[in-house]
Design a protein around this motif. Structure first.
Motif, PDB file in Angstrom:
ATOM      1  N   ALA A 384       0.827  -1.211   0.000  1.00 38.15           N
ATOM      2  CA  ALA A 384       0.000   0.000   0.000  1.00 38.15           C
ATOM      3  C   ALA A 384       0.858   1.256   0.000  1.00 38.15           C
ATOM      4  N   GLY A 385       2.157   1.088   0.045  1.00 36.53           N
ATOM      5  CA  GLY A 385       3.056   2.242  -0.093  1.00 36.53           C
ATOM      6  C   GLY A 385       3.547   2.808   1.211  1.00 36.53           C
ATOM      7  N   GLY A 386       3.559   2.059   2.273  1.00 36.59           N
ATOM      8  CA  GLY A 386       4.132   2.542   3.528  1.00 36.59           C
ATOM      9  C   GLY A 386       3.113   2.472   4.628  1.00 36.59           C
ATOM     10  N   ALA A 387       3.288   3.343   5.635  1.00 38.65           N
ATOM     11  CA  ALA A 387       2.415   3.279   6.802  1.00 38.65           C
ATOM     12  C   ALA A 387       0.974   3.581   6.412  1.00 38.65           C
ATOM     13  N   TYR A 388       0.184   2.509   6.301  1.00 38.51           N
ATOM     14  CA  TYR A 388      -1.236   2.608   5.946  1.00 38.51           C
ATOM     15  C   TYR A 388      -1.466   3.435   4.683  1.00 38.51           C
ATOM     16  N   GLY A 389      -0.502   3.360   3.744  1.00 37.53           N
ATOM     17  CA  GLY A 389      -0.673   4.048   2.474  1.00 37.53           C
ATOM     18  C   GLY A 389      -0.392   5.532   2.532  1.00 37.53           C
ATOM     19  N   LYS A 390      -0.095   6.066   3.738  1.00 38.32           N
ATOM     20  CA  LYS A 390       0.093   7.512   3.858  1.00 38.32           C
ATOM     21  C   LYS A 390       1.318   7.958   3.061  1.00 38.32           C
ATOM     22  N   THR A 391       2.381   7.126   3.123  1.00 40.16           N
ATOM     23  CA  THR A 391       3.631   7.496   2.461  1.00 40.16           C
ATOM     24  C   THR A 391       3.401   7.611   0.966  1.00 40.16           C
TER      25      THR A 391
END
Ligand SMILES: C[S@@+](CC[C@H](N)C(=O)[O-])C[C@H]1O[C@@H](n2cnc3c(N)ncnc32)[C@H](O)[C@@H]1O
Length: 400
Positions: A384-391
């Motif tokens: 998803a791209g990092g911490a819960y998608g945030k990154t």
């Protein structure tokens, strides 16, 4: 929490890495052994809920390699030194096959004081866990669920691969010691955690009842919840001695403790079975207590005994060990298990924070988990791209 910070806050975590243990739990078993001499006469052991394997490591090093730890190890070293210093030591060391070594070729001779190893014969160790475990010398590892009845025959087969017969799986009682450090993934909901932990404990106990030799031992982790007395009372029916212990390496702030049950002695007619397992609702035959005939009958006087231990210390026993009456509450219905804190007082305090030397290098764990339950979560987070998608979101914004 960073590695260094954890090193400071958890002396046993740091020590485990320095001394080559897979987990800090190793010290709990070592400290329990120091207090209860758990491994005396033991050759066949089952380690339940064993991953990553520090308890199995202790078993392997003590039983297979014959290493000694704690007080026993220290006493051995002292004895070697004493033998050497007090007349004839040099000769004796040479006879025992120990070599004199020339330290850095300077002509100064020094005796190798590493304690002599005393490996035992016929050791069988089986370790079981839901998680995979990296191999360990002399330990048969199995990936299985201890709450499932099919685990028992698998375990018996692992103990005796050549002689095991599936037609009479429970006819043998081949195990001297069953240990269980089982713990569920803690949710933080206290009551739920205590309940799930107690289910694991019952599973471990039922498994132990099916395989222990008469006189065998059972050691298991418990959470001291409000109904723990019922458990002690049931254990007392099938074991001669039941005690609760809190090793120094177990944090005082945690409700964790260990039941140490010795002298397996099931009541007459009791048949262990996983189809009808022992549990909180099971009614077991109660041990017969002799009724006192007169109300003012005097309690028998306690027998105070003393003995001189091998290390010279005098041990005083303030009561007959079989006299458990003192631990029974009025009315005779509730039996209270003796509680002991164990581990040397000079050992690290697991709740204290220690200063580390400035130049200290923080070590990696000896055995990182092979397939931790959080692995999939980490993979998903990465996708998803990092911490819960945030990154990922931020990166895309920055690029546009
Ligand atoms: C605290 S760890 C054990 C640490 C181990 N004694 C050591 O020294 O490395 C608890 C273990 O219980 C295992 N476990 C929990 N439920 C289980 C079950 N139903 N059957 C087998 N293992 C279980 C977990 O997978 C976990 O590895």
């Amino acid at each position: 929490m960073g590695k260094s910070s954890k090193d400071k806050r958890d002396a046993y975590y740091r020590l485990a890495k320095e001394e080559g243990w897979r987990a800090r739990s190793a010290y709990k078993l070592l400290q329990l052994d120091e207090e209860f001499n758990l491994f005396e006469g033991v050759t066949r052991v089952v380690d339940l809920c064993a991953a990553p394997g520090s308890w199995s490591q202790v078993l392997s090093r003590v039983l297979i390699k014959g290493e000694k730890f704690g007080r026993a190890g220290w006493q051995d070293k002292q004895k070697n030194m004493r033998d050497y210093v007090l007349g004839g030591g040099e000769k004796k060391e040479m006879e025992e096959g120990k070599e004199e070594v020339d330290v850095e070729g300077e002509g100064e001779k020094k005796v190798d004081s590493t304690p002599k190893l005393t490996p035992r014969e016929g050791i069988r160790i089986v370790a079981i866990d839901l998680q995979p475990m990296s191999p360990l010398e002399g330990v048969t590892t199995m990936r299985a669920d201890i709450t499932h009845p099919s685990t028992i025959p698998l375990m018996l087969k692992a103990l005796d691969p050549d002689t095991y017969s599936p037609s009479s799986p429970l006819n043998s009682s081949p195990v001297d010691l069953v240990i269980s450090d089982g713990a569920p993934d803690v949710t933080g909901l206290h009551d739920l955690d205590i309940y799930v932990q107690s289910q694991l404990l019952w599973a471990a106990l039922n498994l132990a009842l099916c395989v222990l030799k008469p006189g065998g031992k059972f050691v298991a982790k418990i959470f001291r919840g409000k109904d723990v007395d019922l458990l002690f009372a049931q254990l007392k029916i099938v074991f001669e001695r039941v005690r609760v212990a809190k090793p120094r390496s177990s944090r005082a702030s945690s409700i964790e403790a260990f039941v140490v049950c010795e002298g397996f002695c099931p009541p007459e007619g009791f048949m262990a079975s996983l189809e009808r397992p022992l549990g909180a609702g099971t009614v077991l035959p109660e041990p017969v207590r002799e009724e006192s005939t007169s109300s003012d009958a005097k309690k028998p006087e306690k027998k105070v005994t003393s003995r001189v231990r091998e290390d010279g210390a005098i041990e005083i026993d303030l009561g007959d060990e079989t006299d458990d009456e003192d631990d029974v509450e009025e009315g005779g219905r509730r039996w209270i298990a003796p509680f002991l804190a164990c581990g040397d007082l000079s050992a690290y305090d697991s709740d204290a924070t220690y200063h580390l030397p400035k130049d200290r290098v923080s070590l990696d764990p000896v055995q990182p988990p092979t397939a931790p339950p959080y692995k999939r979560a980490l993979e998903m987070r990465k996708l998803a791209g990092g911490a819960y998608g945030k990154t990922k979101g931020r990166a895309e914004k920055a690029a546009s």
